[in-house]
Enzyme design. Structure first.
Site, mmCIF file in Angstrom:
data_model
loop_
_atom_site.group_PDB
_atom_site.id
_atom_site.type_symbol
_atom_site.label_atom_id
_atom_site.label_comp_id
_atom_site.label_asym_id
_atom_site.label_seq_id
_atom_site.Cartn_x
_atom_site.Cartn_y
_atom_site.Cartn_z
ATOM 1 N N TRP A 80 0.831 -1.210 0.000
ATOM 2 C CA TRP A 80 0.000 0.000 0.000
ATOM 3 C C TRP A 80 0.858 1.249 0.000
ATOM 4 C CZ3 TRP A 80 -4.351 -0.887 -1.946
ATOM 5 C CH2 TRP A 80 -5.060 -2.058 -1.667
ATOM 6 N N ASP A 87 -1.442 6.761 6.360
ATOM 7 C CA ASP A 87 -2.496 5.838 5.950
ATOM 8 C C ASP A 87 -2.726 4.909 7.139
ATOM 9 O OD1 ASP A 87 -4.088 3.837 4.953
ATOM 10 O OD2 ASP A 87 -2.792 3.324 3.263
ATOM 11 N N LYS A 124 -12.468 -1.721 7.768
ATOM 12 C CA LYS A 124 -11.792 -2.684 8.620
ATOM 13 C C LYS A 124 -12.239 -2.521 10.074
ATOM 14 C CE LYS A 124 -8.291 -2.140 5.176
ATOM 15 N NZ LYS A 124 -8.362 -3.344 4.391
HETATM 16 C C1 LIG Z 1 -3.195 0.099 4.507
HETATM 17 C C2 LIG Z 1 -4.163 0.201 3.377
HETATM 18 N N1 LIG Z 1 -4.127 1.275 2.576
HETATM 19 C C3 LIG Z 1 -4.979 1.416 1.542
HETATM 20 C C4 LIG Z 1 -5.906 0.452 1.245
HETATM 21 C C5 LIG Z 1 -6.832 0.650 0.086
HETATM 22 O O1 LIG Z 1 -8.067 1.028 0.592
HETATM 23 P P1 LIG Z 1 -9.362 1.233 -0.306
HETATM 24 O O2 LIG Z 1 -9.730 -0.095 -0.836
HETATM 25 O O3 LIG Z 1 -10.341 1.789 0.656
HETATM 26 O O4 LIG Z 1 -9.005 2.197 -1.384
HETATM 27 C C6 LIG Z 1 -5.996 -0.675 2.052
HETATM 28 C C7 LIG Z 1 -7.037 -1.678 1.764
HETATM 29 O O5 LIG Z 1 -7.054 -2.780 2.185
HETATM 30 C C8 LIG Z 1 -5.096 -0.804 3.143
HETATM 31 O O6 LIG Z 1 -5.151 -1.887 3.932
#
Ligand SMILES: Cc1ncc(COP(=O)(O)O)c(C=O)c1O
Ligand SMILES: Cc1ncc(COP(=O)(O)O)c(C=O)c1O
Ligand SMILES: [Mg+2]
Ligand SMILES: [Mg+2]
Ligand SMILES: [Mg+2]
Ligand SMILES: [Mg+2]
Lengths: 361, 361
Positions: free
Chosen positions: A101, A171, A195
């Protein structure tokens, strides 16, 4: 109706008592004769919901004055772009590369053409199995971006670094409200709700207002100022998801807040990590000092045996234990709403599996 | 539990039978032991839901091959920016200005710096009380944007114009699936779900694939190609809203599809317009040839009397009849899920109000 042991990394398990309230209020919220899904976002009924949601989140996280709370759409993935769009001033930004991520966040800054992107630390060379050492940084950056919890890899920042001349953008998608952090350590926090907070389709943004760049003209929906000015009601918000989030915040507050949640999460994670440590067939790929308490990967070292475990676990009602396709093995996501007994049952299942399969090692 | 007569313009009333299914499946979808809110978007259970939703929508609207269906976030307001970002090639675009939402769409194109924006027709000089005459346009435009139904003003395009050298981009937020249009007449259709389709937080985009500009680099989440390539599963979609939408599509199909819906909507709207015409105190501000069948404004011509009507109607259980703050008066939004009996009751209430108040005229 039997509820599953749902280890999904997100969308993830929600508190049963919250689902029961949602169920009860589905055709008529508080005698209004309307579902929350059917309510005008300009009605006082809904305005109360969104205001209470914000107040509860402020209380739970200790969000100071000067920080705005926004309820947005688009997921954390849209924040990968919105954060640089709204915060870049000089054009110099830093990123800590701790997993898939984090890499996506870096890649979106590149797509936007942010002129100067420094990756200040990375554990990619080690397969992201630990949080890298964070260097002291004196230079000024518009921000330095971290991923507090790496959902796929199973690592988490145990302490938040401080940089003299750079605010931290975090994030926090997979550990917001399940680890205890001080909001003052951050310039911007963002997290998808799916989550620890509620249904997918809601994104929480907590932003220190004085960091927002004010010279640029951005599309209204991508401009934090739009949403600040309109209290997240510039356009139709994901109102039902906000309602569920409010109920989850109430549940969390009743339980004792984030401190109590951390205690419970450490208890659950401790039990699972201990089982892995004591096991002769399961191991944790993650460095002890970097371990997440919400996302816990484990492996046997043998792909076929991993697959066998996942299959038998699934048949026994332990769902979504398969590791992310990029890392393989198993991963148990045990967010706030995941009950201790579910972890206990899993560890017992692991031990039984080991007793049965250990001989093949 | 009494259900309200909810005339909200959006989020709006949903079919009661759909809410009952949602309620029933809240803690365990089809014996999975999970709510749809708790399901991994990568699970086969959810993949079936999103695929069925797409198939049903394709069937209901007769969406031809070559058009992609996307389930996105951000509302119609984000499409005001995404449409130009993805479709502008030469830099020349046209807009038809039929109301507040059309103006916002134009304003977002300006913010993006689209070099050449022609407003080809406008009824703003007449307070948006009719759809303006649409000129023949031979010149090439990257697109010409229309708002098929003007939610706030209560007008709708009765026929879709054709332009020789320009595809039509349509904001169909407030009459998708409640008016019968031919998708072949459009290059791009977008709509927030919260009126005719489901909960807020889901945006439907139907795009002719060969119109998408392929030279630009856009943030991944703002690029239609990202969502096309990933079947709307690039990141976590608003999964619960998609599930409710699927149930609404099933409900609509069972009822007889869009043709039957149009018949019912015309019956409801006809009754209300007739009551307004026959009334000595209520009038419609909208030209007869431009009237919407989903959003029906009416006024007494006296602000105090309007306020009195809204107040008494609210007390009698007719909710959200107050006109938009920009136009005043009353507005009844009667989308697909709004039942005929509710309109009938409203017209009876209007007649009783008139009998009581008529003497003051
Ligand atoms: C740490 C992290 N960042 C970003 C995301 C992406 O999130 P989204 O699907 O809400 O765009 C996730 C999704 O699992 C994540 O765990
Ligand atoms: C015609 C039209 N366009 C755009 C919008 C804005 O939609 P959203 O709130 O989903 O951004 C609306 C909302 O009511 C609308 O009626
Ligand atoms: Mg506020
Ligand atoms: Mg071990
Ligand atoms: Mg598809
Ligand atoms: Mg009249």
């Amino acid at each position: 109706m039997k509820r599953a042991r749902n280890f999904s990394a997100g969308p993830a398990i929600l508190p049963e008592s919250v689902l029961e309230i949602v169920q009860k209020e589905m055709l008529s919220y508080r005698d209004s004769g309307m579902s929350v899904m059917e309510m005008s976002h300009r009605s006082s009924l809904f305005e109360n919901i969104i205001e209470e949601a914000e107040q509860l989140l402020r209380e739970l996280m200790g969000i100071p004055e000067g920080y705005k709370v926004l309820f947005l759409q688009g997921g954390a993935s849209l924040q990968f772009a919105m954060a640089p769009m709204n915060l870049v001033k000089t054009g110099k930004v830093g990123y800590i590369n701790t997993g898939s991520w984090a890499k996506k966040a870096i890649s979106e800054a590149k797509i936007l053409g942010v002129p100067h992107i420094d990756v200040l630390a990375s554990s990619e060379g080690d397969g992201f199995t630990h949080i890298p050492e964070i260097p002291a940084v004196d230079e000024a950056y518009d921000y330095i971006h971290i991923t507090t919890n790496n959902t796929i890899e199973g690592t988490a920042f145990q302490t938040i670094p401080r940089f003299v001349n750079a605010p931290i953008v975090a994030d926090m998608s997979s550990n917001i409200l399940s680890n205890l952090y001080d909001v003052n350590d951050f310039g911007l926090i963002y997290a998808g709700a799916q989550k620890n907070i509620g249904p997918a389709g809601l994104t929480i943004v907590i932003v220190k207002e004085d960091l927002i760049q004010t010279e640029k003209t951005l599309p209204s929906m991508l401009d934090y100022r739009t949403h600040i000015k309109n209290d997240s009601l510039y356009n139709t918000p994901p109102s039902f998801a906000i309602y569920v989030a409010k109920l989850v915040f109430e549940w969390l507050k009743d339980l004792g807040g984030v401190t109590e949640m951390v205690r419970q999460n450490e208890e659950k994670a401790g039990l699972l990590y201990r089982t892995i440590e004591e096991s002769s067939i399961f191991t944790s790929p993650i460095a002890v000092d970097s371990r997440s308490i919400t996302n816990i990967p484990f492996v046997t070292g043998d792909k076929d045996l991993d697959a066998k475990f996942v299959k038998e676990a699934t048949n026994a009602g332990f769902l979504n234990l398969k590791g992310h396709r990029s890392v393989g093995g198993m991963r148990a996501s045990i967010y706030n709403a995941f009950p201790y007994e579910g972890v206990k049952e899993l560890t017992e299942f692991m031990k039984a599996f080991e007793a049965k399969e250990g001989k093949f090692k």
